[in-house]
Enzyme design. Structure first.
Site, PDB file in Angstrom:
ATOM      1  N   ILE A 154      11.103  27.741  22.153  1.00 52.21           N
ATOM      2  CA  ILE A 154       9.917  27.569  22.289  1.00 52.21           C
ATOM      3  C   ILE A 154       8.827  28.492  22.535  1.00 52.21           C
ATOM      4  O   ILE A 154       7.876  28.833  21.861  1.00 52.21           O
ATOM      5  CB  ILE A 154       9.194  26.207  22.928  1.00 52.21           C
ATOM      6  CG1 ILE A 154      10.518  25.051  22.495  1.00 52.21           C
ATOM      7  CG2 ILE A 154       8.056  25.643  22.901  1.00 52.21           C
ATOM      8  CD1 ILE A 154      10.371  23.723  23.431  1.00 52.21           C
ATOM      9  N   ASP A 254       1.271  18.256  28.780  1.00 48.22           N
ATOM     10  CA  ASP A 254       2.198  17.444  28.274  1.00 48.22           C
ATOM     11  C   ASP A 254       2.836  16.588  29.045  1.00 48.22           C
ATOM     12  O   ASP A 254       3.342  15.740  28.829  1.00 48.22           O
ATOM     13  CB  ASP A 254       2.494  18.067  26.870  1.00 48.22           C
ATOM     14  CG  ASP A 254       3.098  16.890  26.051  1.00 48.22           C
ATOM     15  OD1 ASP A 254       2.353  15.979  25.497  1.00 48.22           O
ATOM     16  OD2 ASP A 254       4.420  17.150  25.599  1.00 48.22           O
ATOM     17  N   GLU A 259       5.523  11.616  35.981  1.00 50.12           N
ATOM     18  CA  GLU A 259       5.303  10.938  34.829  1.00 50.12           C
ATOM     19  C   GLU A 259       6.240   9.796  34.786  1.00 50.12           C
ATOM     20  O   GLU A 259       5.841   8.781  33.682  1.00 50.12           O
ATOM     21  CB  GLU A 259       5.466  11.781  33.463  1.00 50.12           C
ATOM     22  CG  GLU A 259       7.011  12.336  33.247  1.00 50.12           C
ATOM     23  CD  GLU A 259       6.891  13.266  31.810  1.00 50.12           C
ATOM     24  OE1 GLU A 259       6.023  14.124  32.072  1.00 50.12           O
ATOM     25  OE2 GLU A 259       7.570  12.981  31.348  1.00 50.12           O
ATOM     26  N   HIS A 291       3.803  13.578  27.177  1.00 49.60           N
ATOM     27  CA  HIS A 291       5.019  13.943  26.693  1.00 49.60           C
ATOM     28  C   HIS A 291       5.156  13.767  25.175  1.00 49.60           C
ATOM     29  O   HIS A 291       6.206  13.066  24.668  1.00 49.60           O
ATOM     30  CB  HIS A 291       6.126  13.392  27.486  1.00 49.60           C
ATOM     31  CG  HIS A 291       7.405  14.181  27.638  1.00 49.60           C
ATOM     32  ND1 HIS A 291       7.833  14.457  28.864  1.00 49.60           N
ATOM     33  CD2 HIS A 291       8.183  14.965  26.741  1.00 49.60           C
ATOM     34  CE1 HIS A 291       8.674  15.217  28.800  1.00 49.60           C
ATOM     35  NE2 HIS A 291       9.115  15.471  27.475  1.00 49.60           N
TER      36      HIS A 291
HETATM   37  P1  NAI Z   1      15.263  27.533  25.821  1.00 52.16           P
HETATM   38  O1  NAI Z   1      16.465  27.098  26.566  1.00 52.16           O
HETATM   39  O2  NAI Z   1      15.435  27.915  24.573  1.00 52.16           O
HETATM   40  O3  NAI Z   1      14.493  28.445  26.582  1.00 52.16           O
HETATM   41  C1  NAI Z   1      14.148  28.587  28.136  1.00 52.16           C
HETATM   42  C2  NAI Z   1      13.952  29.960  28.625  1.00 52.16           C
HETATM   43  O4  NAI Z   1      13.667  29.657  30.052  1.00 52.16           O
HETATM   44  C3  NAI Z   1      14.877  30.748  28.528  1.00 52.16           C
HETATM   45  O5  NAI Z   1      14.579  31.873  27.688  1.00 52.16           O
HETATM   46  C4  NAI Z   1      15.558  30.932  30.050  1.00 52.16           C
HETATM   47  O6  NAI Z   1      16.426  32.305  29.940  1.00 52.16           O
HETATM   48  C5  NAI Z   1      14.266  30.756  30.687  1.00 52.16           C
HETATM   49  N1  NAI Z   1      14.507  30.487  32.107  1.00 52.16           N
HETATM   50  C6  NAI Z   1      15.514  29.752  32.601  1.00 52.16           C
HETATM   51  N2  NAI Z   1      15.425  29.880  33.926  1.00 52.16           N
HETATM   52  C7  NAI Z   1      14.226  30.660  34.257  1.00 52.16           C
HETATM   53  C8  NAI Z   1      13.373  31.122  35.438  1.00 52.16           C
HETATM   54  N3  NAI Z   1      13.960  30.726  36.374  1.00 52.16           N
HETATM   55  N4  NAI Z   1      12.537  31.707  35.265  1.00 52.16           N
HETATM   56  C9  NAI Z   1      11.913  32.237  34.031  1.00 52.16           C
HETATM   57  N5  NAI Z   1      12.436  31.907  32.870  1.00 52.16           N
HETATM   58  C10 NAI Z   1      13.587  31.024  33.004  1.00 52.16           C
HETATM   59  O7  NAI Z   1      14.483  26.045  25.956  1.00 52.16           O
HETATM   60  P2  NAI Z   1      13.403  25.758  24.902  1.00 52.16           P
HETATM   61  O8  NAI Z   1      14.012  24.787  23.801  1.00 52.16           O
HETATM   62  O9  NAI Z   1      12.356  26.751  24.617  1.00 52.16           O
HETATM   63  O10 NAI Z   1      12.379  24.492  25.724  1.00 52.16           O
HETATM   64  C11 NAI Z   1      11.624  24.712  26.865  1.00 52.16           C
HETATM   65  C12 NAI Z   1      11.435  23.749  27.652  1.00 52.16           C
HETATM   66  O11 NAI Z   1      10.366  22.865  27.001  1.00 52.16           O
HETATM   67  C13 NAI Z   1      12.695  22.847  28.112  1.00 52.16           C
HETATM   68  O12 NAI Z   1      13.224  23.237  29.131  1.00 52.16           O
HETATM   69  C14 NAI Z   1      12.221  21.521  28.083  1.00 52.16           C
HETATM   70  O13 NAI Z   1      11.772  21.207  29.229  1.00 52.16           O
HETATM   71  C15 NAI Z   1      10.721  21.557  27.547  1.00 52.16           C
HETATM   72  N6  NAI Z   1      10.543  20.640  26.099  1.00 52.16           N
HETATM   73  C16 NAI Z   1       9.516  19.939  26.190  1.00 52.16           C
HETATM   74  C17 NAI Z   1       9.429  19.088  25.091  1.00 52.16           C
HETATM   75  C18 NAI Z   1       8.112  18.064  24.903  1.00 52.16           C
HETATM   76  O14 NAI Z   1       7.939  17.164  24.286  1.00 52.16           O
HETATM   77  N7  NAI Z   1       6.984  18.477  25.886  1.00 52.16           N
HETATM   78  C19 NAI Z   1      10.391  18.887  24.138  1.00 52.16           C
HETATM   79  C20 NAI Z   1      11.427  20.024  24.218  1.00 52.16           C
HETATM   80  C21 NAI Z   1      11.447  20.734  25.204  1.00 52.16           C
END
Ligand code: NAI
Length: 343
Positions: A154, A254, A259, A291
């Protein structure tokens, strides 16, 4: 395979019924969330399907396991609401790692534009034939610096969108991308230099309250904060303080720390007890969506399709690429052993 589906919303049902029918998976849709009190509803089912605000604690895991439930299928990417480690050797846990990263990244930009161009204010005004522009002054995104924390699926798409707006990018990630065409900086530098900060990282122990009172001291005055990841990445009390001190110029959320009992429900006729949320909502520079970032046609279809395929693999006793690593360090397929990332 029979699955007890918790926290059902009407928009979930069509795609799950369609894909389930095709692949021999039947769902019983419950409106209630899964927790220690409702776990009994899963008796007689092969698996449960849960979402972000179901509470799959160790106690729930034990109850499900005792009842013979074999699989927890998360129909979301995040899994901070499941005691995954406790599931090891008891239940398989599968998730949907990506359903539409575009949906979330685009919603993040929609929030940012709404905030900086005061669209939420203008929308209400013009509906009442108030065509005054007073108080609607925004600022150009072009040339501003956006700090993106978390450059996974994302975060990377959000960076591309911001580049399209002519913004300068600063990024921070615990595991930086080797192929990145944007600069990584320390968290402190990102805090100090960013006009906009967007969170795209998971909620873990080390990321809990990443934006809290400490961060407030480092942020650029007037920064716009975007959180479409997980609520508890931001300390809501500190956020409120930061807004009152005029350090934070706008917040677009969001997700919200508390929540789980609120979001996805229509509470318009109720007295909401959460004073912090009520105070945040009363601020002219705070925008809250509940959300909603994932909620597109494409994402709902992908979620149902991937969840059903995950369940088919579990039913057939096959390895599933979307099974979580339980962090046990002892499985043949342990991600840590393969020197890959583990939670
Ligand atoms: P992803 O796994 O592709 O990317 C997450 C990134 O965070 C990775 O590059 C990882 O290395 C990094 N990361 C992990 N621990 C970290 C730390 N301590 N400090 C800095 N970076 C760190 O996940 P994606 O798909 O990009 O999703 C991101 C977040 O979005 C998810 O964890 C989820 O919580 C949230 N999300 C929210 C949605 C919504 O409807 N609001 C829907 C889908 C996801």
């Amino acid at each position: 395979m029979n699955i007890a589906f918790f926290d059902t919303k009407e928009y979930d049902i069509p795609a799950f019924e369609r894909y389930g029918k095709e692949r021999g998976i039947s769902f019983r849709f419950y409106e209630t969330k899964l927790d220690a009190d409702t776990a009994e509803l899963a008796r007689g089912f092969d698996g449960v399907c849960v979402f972000v605000n179901d509470n799959v604690s160790a106690e729930v895991v034990d109850k499900l396991s005792e009842m013979g439930v074999g699989t927890i299928a998360l129909r979301c990417a995040g899994y901070n609401n499941v005691d995954v480690k406790h599931c090891f050797g008891k239940l398989r846990v599968v998730r949907v790692p990506a359903y539409s990263p575009y949906a979330v990244a685009e919603h993040t930009m929609a929030l940012l534009l709404t905030s900086v161009r005061r669209i939420h204010k203008a929308y209400n005004r013009t509906r009442e034939f108030n065509f005054s522009l007073n108080g609607l002054k925004g600022f150009d995104l072009h040339g501003k610096t956006v700090g993106v924390i978390g450059t996974g699926k994302i975060g990377s798409i959000f960076i591309d969108i911001c580049k399209g707006f002519g913004m300068n990018i600063l990024a921070y990630d615990k595991f930086p991308r080797a192929d990145a065409d944007f600069p990584y900086v320390s968290l402190d530098e990102l805090f100090e230099k960013s006009d906009v900060i967007s969170l795209h990282l998971p909620l873990f122990e080390d990321t809990y309250h990443l934006i809290g009172y400490d961060a407030l001291k480092k942020l650029k005055k007037g920064v716009i904060l975007l959180n479409t990841s997980r609520g508890a990445l931001i300390d809501a009390e500190a956020l409120l303080d930061g807004i009152k001190q005029r350090i934070i110029g706008g917040a677009c959320l969001d997700v919200y720390e508390e929540e789980s009992e609120l979001f996805f429900e229509d509470l318009s006729g109720h007295i909401v007890e959460d004073d912090t949320l009520a105070r945040l909502l009363s601020m002219p520079n705070v925008i809250v969506t509940s959300h909603q970032a994932f909620l597109t046609e494409e994402a709902l279809s992908n979620i149902a399709e991937t969840t059903v395929e995950n369940l088919v693999l579990c039913r057939d006793g096959k390895p599933c690429p979307n099974e979580l690593c339980y962090g046990c360090g002892s499985m043949d397929d342990c991600k840590k052993k393969r020197k890959e990332r583990c939670f």
